[in-house]
Design an enzyme around this catalytic site. Structure first.
Site, PDB file in Angstrom:
ATOM      1  N   SER A  61      -2.356 -14.289  -0.418  1.00  0.00           N
ATOM      2  CA  SER A  61      -0.982 -14.815  -0.520  1.00  0.00           C
ATOM      3  C   SER A  61      -0.414 -15.336   0.792  1.00  0.00           C
ATOM      4  O   SER A  61       0.621 -16.007   0.788  1.00  0.00           O
ATOM      5  CB  SER A  61      -0.048 -13.745  -1.097  1.00  0.00           C
ATOM      6  OG  SER A  61      -0.268 -13.583  -2.476  1.00  0.00           O
ATOM      7  N   LYS A  64       0.242 -18.956   0.933  1.00  0.00           N
ATOM      8  CA  LYS A  64       1.470 -19.533   0.377  1.00  0.00           C
ATOM      9  C   LYS A  64       2.383 -20.087   1.469  1.00  0.00           C
ATOM     10  O   LYS A  64       3.123 -21.047   1.238  1.00  0.00           O
ATOM     11  CB  LYS A  64       2.207 -18.474  -0.446  1.00  0.00           C
ATOM     12  CG  LYS A  64       1.415 -17.981  -1.649  1.00  0.00           C
ATOM     13  CD  LYS A  64       2.038 -16.751  -2.285  1.00  0.00           C
ATOM     14  CE  LYS A  64       1.195 -16.238  -3.439  1.00  0.00           C
ATOM     15  NZ  LYS A  64       1.728 -14.990  -4.031  1.00  0.00           N
ATOM     16  N   TYR A 189      -5.861 -23.328  -6.243  1.00  0.00           N
ATOM     17  CA  TYR A 189      -5.130 -22.104  -5.887  1.00  0.00           C
ATOM     18  C   TYR A 189      -6.095 -20.971  -5.535  1.00  0.00           C
ATOM     19  O   TYR A 189      -5.908 -20.272  -4.530  1.00  0.00           O
ATOM     20  CB  TYR A 189      -4.220 -21.697  -7.037  1.00  0.00           C
ATOM     21  CG  TYR A 189      -3.412 -20.457  -6.745  1.00  0.00           C
ATOM     22  CD1 TYR A 189      -2.367 -20.495  -5.824  1.00  0.00           C
ATOM     23  CD2 TYR A 189      -3.714 -19.243  -7.356  1.00  0.00           C
ATOM     24  CE1 TYR A 189      -1.632 -19.346  -5.531  1.00  0.00           C
ATOM     25  CE2 TYR A 189      -2.984 -18.106  -7.079  1.00  0.00           C
ATOM     26  CZ  TYR A 189      -1.952 -18.162  -6.162  1.00  0.00           C
ATOM     27  OH  TYR A 189      -1.232 -17.038  -5.870  1.00  0.00           O
ATOM     28  N   TYR A 241       6.594  -9.401  -1.243  1.00  0.00           N
ATOM     29  CA  TYR A 241       6.717  -9.157  -2.671  1.00  0.00           C
ATOM     30  C   TYR A 241       8.016  -8.394  -2.965  1.00  0.00           C
ATOM     31  O   TYR A 241       9.056  -8.680  -2.363  1.00  0.00           O
ATOM     32  CB  TYR A 241       5.489  -8.402  -3.207  1.00  0.00           C
ATOM     33  CG  TYR A 241       4.174  -9.017  -2.821  1.00  0.00           C
ATOM     34  CD1 TYR A 241       3.910 -10.363  -3.054  1.00  0.00           C
ATOM     35  CD2 TYR A 241       3.171  -8.256  -2.213  1.00  0.00           C
ATOM     36  CE1 TYR A 241       2.691 -10.930  -2.711  1.00  0.00           C
ATOM     37  CE2 TYR A 241       1.945  -8.819  -1.876  1.00  0.00           C
ATOM     38  CZ  TYR A 241       1.717 -10.145  -2.123  1.00  0.00           C
ATOM     39  OH  TYR A 241       0.519 -10.703  -1.786  1.00  0.00           O
ATOM     40  N   VAL A 259      -3.081  -9.640  -0.421  1.00  0.00           N
ATOM     41  CA  VAL A 259      -3.807  -8.483  -0.931  1.00  0.00           C
ATOM     42  C   VAL A 259      -5.200  -8.341  -0.310  1.00  0.00           C
ATOM     43  O   VAL A 259      -5.898  -7.366  -0.593  1.00  0.00           O
ATOM     44  CB  VAL A 259      -3.902  -8.507  -2.475  1.00  0.00           C
ATOM     45  CG1 VAL A 259      -2.529  -8.386  -3.098  1.00  0.00           C
ATOM     46  CG2 VAL A 259      -4.633  -9.745  -2.962  1.00  0.00           C
TER      47      VAL A 259
END
Length: 305
Positions: A61, A64, A189, A241, A259
């Protein structure tokens, strides 16, 4: 500084036994859960690393942040934030609840999976291969590491187990948020999440953001200042998160976790930090990594608040 980092590692090691590597992507379990590393780069170019800072891991992540930045550079603010919002969420990073029950026309923010997939769809390129090449080239540029690559084993593991992300993408296709072919998009992705780095790479990226997008080596602007500030604001409110509020209170540093165990942190006008610790808490954040950043924030007075 090295003494402080050693102390931070020792502090973080007290907590790693409380977590476990990510299990829903089988390849991510093949790590030493006790590994812990940290790397710092200051705005005057000094660098310090302690622990497992050279260990490579997939950024997951954390990608992102890079994709949001590139999407904003490709499209501008209006188009990107017409597709995805900037509001924090109290839901897990892979939740579909808000999209369906709240009848949202767009995902809440680009740091949750739904929002990240929508953001990836905005990367310019003729098809998925060109999109992922642009993302990978951007990762090499901002990390100042031409050897950055994709971990193919993790990528294939994600392809085999990523049904929740496919569900998010197909749902957004049905509501018009996603306009392109879902399978092509989801492959991009999965590949961006499988980009492999180490703590040094993350620290150098963090320094670029903390320096308002100006490269320390060349003095040239790589990322516009307005985009750096926007991305760091979203990192502050959404980067960990549904633990982002707690992290903002206790640590107070713009950061983004993954993660794979990494955390990218950027302290405005001060330093960039890269942390690695694959033992995760129940929200998907590195337990030892958070404790390291909390220790450094206290000792070095890094909180932006």
């Amino acid at each position: 500084m090295e003494k402080i980092l050693q102390e931070a590692i020792l502090h973080g090691q007290k907590y790693t036994h409380n977590g476990n590597p990510a299990s829903y992507i089988p390849e991510l379990q093949k790590v030493n859960s006790s590994d812990l590393g940290v790397y710092i780069r200051t705005l005057d170019g000094k660098e310090y690393g302690v622990g497992s800072y050279q260990q490579k891991f997939t950024i997951q992540s954390i990608s992102k942040v890079l994709v949001l930045t590139l999407a904003l550079m490709d499209n501008g603010f209006d188009k990107v934030f017409g597709k995805v919002g900037v509001e924090a969420t109290g839901d897990p990073f892979n939740s579909i609840v808000r999209l369906e029950l709240k009848h949202l026309q767009k995902p809440l923010n680009p740091m949750i999976n739904a929002g990240a997939i929508a953001t990836t769809s905005l990367i310019l390129g003729k098809g998925g291969n060109e999109q992922i090449e642009r993302i990978l080239d951007f990762a090499k540029l901002v990390s100042d590491n031409p050897h950055i690559s994709i971990n193919e084993d993790v990528y294939h593991s994600e392809v085999q187990t990523g049904d929740r992300n496919r569900s998010l993408a197909y749902f957004m296709k049905s509501t018009g948020v996603i306009e392109e072919d879902v399978e092509s998009l989801i492959q991009v992705y999965f590949k961006q999440c499988s980009i492999e780095m180490n703590c040094q790479d993350l620290a150098r990226i963090g320094t670029l953001y903390s320096n308002n997008g100006i490269c320390l080596k060349t003095g040239k602007e790589i990322i516009p200042k307005s985009i750096c500030r926007t991305v760091m604001a979203i990192m502050t409110t959404c980067g960990l998160y549904d633990a982002s509020g707690e992290f903002a209170v206790n640590v107070g540093i713009p950061a983004k976790s993954g993660v794979g165990g990494g955390i990218l942190a950027a302290v405005p006008n001060k330093i960039g930090i890269g942390v690695y610790g694959p033992a995760l808490d129940d929200k998907g954040n590195s337990i030892g990594g958070i404790e390291i950043l909390s220790y450094l924030s206290d000792v070095l007075d890094l909180s932006i608040f």
